[in-house]
Write a protein that holds these residues in place. Structure first.
Motif, short mmCIF file in Angstrom:
data_model
loop_
_atom_site.label_atom_id
_atom_site.label_comp_id
_atom_site.label_asym_id
_atom_site.label_seq_id
_atom_site.Cartn_x
_atom_site.Cartn_y
_atom_site.Cartn_z
N THR A 316 0.85 -1.18 0.00
CA THR A 316 0.00 0.00 0.00
C THR A 316 0.89 1.24 0.00
O THR A 316 2.10 1.14 0.25
N PRO A 317 0.34 2.43 -0.28
CA PRO A 317 1.19 3.62 -0.31
C PRO A 317 1.92 3.90 0.99
O PRO A 317 3.02 4.46 0.97
N ASP A 318 1.33 3.51 2.13
CA ASP A 318 1.98 3.79 3.42
C ASP A 318 2.44 2.53 4.15
O ASP A 318 2.86 2.60 5.30
N ASP A 319 2.36 1.37 3.51
CA ASP A 319 2.78 0.08 4.07
C ASP A 319 1.87 -0.44 5.16
O ASP A 319 2.18 -1.46 5.78
N HIS A 320 0.77 0.21 5.46
CA HIS A 320 -0.20 -0.30 6.42
C HIS A 320 -1.27 -1.10 5.68
O HIS A 320 -1.57 -0.83 4.51
N PHE A 321 -1.90 -2.05 6.34
CA PHE A 321 -2.85 -2.95 5.70
C PHE A 321 -4.13 -2.22 5.31
O PHE A 321 -4.38 -1.08 5.72
N LEU A 322 -4.95 -2.91 4.52
CA LEU A 322 -6.27 -2.43 4.15
C LEU A 322 -7.30 -3.40 4.72
O LEU A 322 -7.37 -4.56 4.32
N VAL A 323 -8.08 -2.94 5.66
CA VAL A 323 -9.18 -3.73 6.22
C VAL A 323 -10.36 -2.79 6.35
O VAL A 323 -10.48 -2.04 7.33
N ASP A 324 -11.25 -2.81 5.36
CA ASP A 324 -12.32 -1.83 5.35
C ASP A 324 -13.31 -2.16 4.23
O ASP A 324 -13.03 -2.99 3.36
N ARG A 325 -14.43 -1.47 4.27
CA ARG A 325 -15.38 -1.54 3.16
C ARG A 325 -14.73 -0.92 1.93
O ARG A 325 -14.03 0.09 2.02
N VAL A 326 -14.94 -1.52 0.78
CA VAL A 326 -14.39 -0.98 -0.46
C VAL A 326 -15.12 0.32 -0.79
O VAL A 326 -16.36 0.36 -0.77
N PRO A 327 -14.41 1.39 -1.06
CA PRO A 327 -15.07 2.66 -1.37
C PRO A 327 -16.09 2.52 -2.49
O PRO A 327 -15.85 1.84 -3.50
N GLY A 328 -17.25 3.12 -2.29
CA GLY A 328 -18.31 3.06 -3.28
C GLY A 328 -19.21 1.86 -3.17
O GLY A 328 -20.13 1.68 -3.98
N THR A 329 -18.97 0.99 -2.18
CA THR A 329 -19.80 -0.19 -1.99
C THR A 329 -20.34 -0.21 -0.56
O THR A 329 -19.84 0.50 0.33
N GLU A 330 -21.33 -1.06 -0.33
CA GLU A 330 -21.90 -1.23 1.00
C GLU A 330 -21.60 -2.60 1.60
O GLU A 330 -21.52 -2.74 2.82
N ARG A 331 -21.39 -3.60 0.75
CA ARG A 331 -21.30 -4.98 1.25
C ARG A 331 -20.01 -5.69 0.85
O ARG A 331 -19.85 -6.87 1.14
N ILE A 332 -19.12 -5.01 0.14
CA ILE A 332 -17.85 -5.62 -0.28
C ILE A 332 -16.72 -5.03 0.56
O ILE A 332 -16.60 -3.81 0.69
#
Length: 394
Positions: A316-332
Motif C-alpha cells: 500500500t502507499p503507506d505500508d499499512h494494511f487495508l481492512v475496510d469496506r471498499v469505497p463506493g460499496t456497502e457490502r464488499i
C-alpha cells in the motif's frame, strides 16, 4: 449472515475462522490449491516480530502479541508445530533518540518486554555467525522468531473446515458484484449470492477490485535457500532471526529451517510485477546475497545454494494494511495489502476483519481503514525505510 471470502491466504482464512466462530455461514474461494504455492502467504518461513513499528507501536505490538497467543492455540488444536520463538536480532547504525529502532526498543522495554540492547562487540560474541561493524547497535528480542507459513496456512484451512466453512479450492473467482439484495460471486460459470464478501486476494486484488488494485504496488522479493557447511552452528538454538540494514537493502534471514537450509532475503522493494510472474530467482540477486554474506555471515557464504525463489509483496502507499469496506460499496470488503509484514499478524487479524464486516468498533482496526490513504503517493525514500517504521510526526 452468508459471508463469502475470496482468497485462502492468511487474511482470508483468519476472517473465515472468526466469522464461522460468530455463527456466520462462510464460503472460502481459492484459485489454486490450499495452501496455494504462488500465494504471498506460502513460503518456507515468515518472521514473527514486534520491533520496528515506531509509526504505531500501540496497534502493531498489541496485534503481534495477540497473534502469538493465537498461533500457539492453533498449534495445540492441530498438534502441528509451526511457530518457533528463536528470538530476533536487529542491527542498525542509528540508535539515536527518535530513530525507529530506538523508539521501538523504548516502547517494548516500557511495556515490560525483556529486550537486550547490545553493542557490536557484544552481539558478535553472543552470535559469532554474524559480523557487525563498529558503532552498530543491535536489539535482541527473545519473544520473536518465525512461522513456517505454509504449514500454518494448512492448519488454518483445517480449522476453517472443522468450523463449518465451505471450502472451494482450485476455484478462480472471476467477478464480485454488488446488487441491491447482496453480493454476487462469479466462479466456474456460476453465481452465488452473499450478504457480505471479503476480498482477500493478495497480489491479485486488482483483478477483482480494480480501483483498489490501481493503488497498490505488487513487487517481487527474492530469497536464497542455503545449506550451511555446519548445520549445528546455524540451528535455531544458536542463531535467531536476524536483520542488518548496512546498505539500505534491509537484509534479513532465518536460522536452519525444517528443510535443512537457512533463508536469506532483503526487504527493499523489488521491481513491480504482474502477480503471475515467474517465481524463480535471478543470478543478480544471488550474487548480491553472496557478497552480503561474505561480509556479514562468512560461514553461510561458504554453504551450498539449494534454491533461489521469489515471493510477492502487495504494498500500500503507506505500508499499512487495508481492512475496510471498499469505497463506493456497502457490502464488499477488502482485507490485505500486507506490504511484506502482514503474515505474522494472522492470529489476530480475524476479529479486526470481521468487526469491520459487522460494523463493530475495534480500535486495533482504525489504522487499516482506507479513508484517503489510497489517494496518497508513496513517500520518497520509504522503499528501504518502510512506512510502518517511521516515527510519528513530532
Amino acid at each position: 449472515m452468508r459471508i463469502g471470502v475470496v482468497g485462502a491466504g492468511v487474511f482470508g482464512l483468519a476472517a473465515a475462522i472468526e466469522a464461522a466462530a460468530r455463527g456466520h455461514r462462510v464460503s472460502v474461494f481459492e484459485q489454486g490449491a490450499i495452501p496455494h504455492p504462488a500465494a504471498s502467504s506460502t513460503d518456507v518461513a515468515k518472521g514473527m516480530r514486534r520491533m520496528w513499528y515506531a509509526s504505531d507501536n500501540e496497534t502493531y505490538v498489541e496485534l503481534a502479541e495477540q497473534a502469538g497467543v493465537q498461533w500457539r492455540a492453533w498449534e495445540q488444536r492441530s498438534g502441528d508445530r509451526f511457530f518457533h520463538q528463536v528470538g530476533s536480532l536487529r542491527g542498525a547504525a542509528d540508535f539515536s533518540a527518535g530513530s525507529p529502532m530506538r523508539a521501538s526498543a523504548d516502547f517494548l522495554i516500557d511495556r515490560g518486554a525483556e529486550i537486550a540492547v547490545l553493542s557490536a562487540k557484544e552481539a558478535g560474541k553472543r552470535f559469532p555467525q554474524l559480523r557487525f561493524a563498529a558503532g552498530e547497535v543491535c536489539v535482541y528480542d527473545p519473544w520473536a522468531g518465525y512461522i513456517e507459513s505454509a504449514r500454518a496456512i494448512a492448519v488454518m484451512a483445517g480449522i476453517a473446515r472443522e468450523s463449518g466453512c465451505r471450502m472451494y479450492p482450485s476455484t478462480p473467482v472471476t467477478g464480485v458484484e454488488e446488487r441491491a439484495s447482496g453480493v454476487e460471486v462469479a466462479y466456474r460459470g456460476e453465481r452465488d449470492r452473499f450478504d457480505r464478501v471479503v476480498v482477500a486476494a493478495g497480489p491479485w486484488v486488482g483483478r477483482l477490485l480494480p480501483a483498489v488494485g490501481a493503488k497498490v504496488r505488487v513487487t517481487r522479493q527474492q530469497m536464497l535457500l542455503i545449506e550451511p557447511p555446519d548445520r549445528q552452528v546455524f540451528a535455531g538454538d544458536r542463531l535467531p532471526v536476524w536483520m542488518i540494514d548496512d546498505d539500505g537493502a534491509g537484509w534479513y534471514g532465518f536460522p536452519l529451517l525444517r528443510g535443512g537450509y537457512a533463508k536469506i532475503a532483503r526487504d527493499r522493494l523489488g521491481e513491480a510485477v504482474d502477480p503471475d510472474v515467474e517465481r524463480a530467482g535471478t543470478a543478480d540477486f544471488r550474487l548480491d546475497a553472496i557478497e552480503f554474506m561474505q561480509r556479514r555471515l562468512p560461514e553461510l557464504a561458504a554453504g551450498m545454494v539449494v534454491e533461489g525463489r521469489s515471493c510477492l509483496y502487495t504494498n500500500t502507499p503507506d505500508d499499512h494494511f487495508l481492512v475496510d469496506r471498499v469505497p463506493g460499496t456497502e457490502r464488499i470488503f477488502v482485507a490485505g495489502g500486507g506490504s511484506g509484514h502482514g503474515f505474522k499478524f494472522g492470529g489476530a487479524l480475524g476479529p479486526v476483519i470481521v468487526d469491520a464486516v459487522e460494523e463493530r468498533p475495534n480500535p486495533l482496526g482504525d489504522r487499516f481503514r482506507i479513508g484517503n490513504r489510497l489517494a496518497a503517493a508513496r513517500t520518497a525514500g520509504t522503499d528501504h525505510a518502510r512506512g510502518y517504521a517511521q516515527p510519528p510526526p513530532a
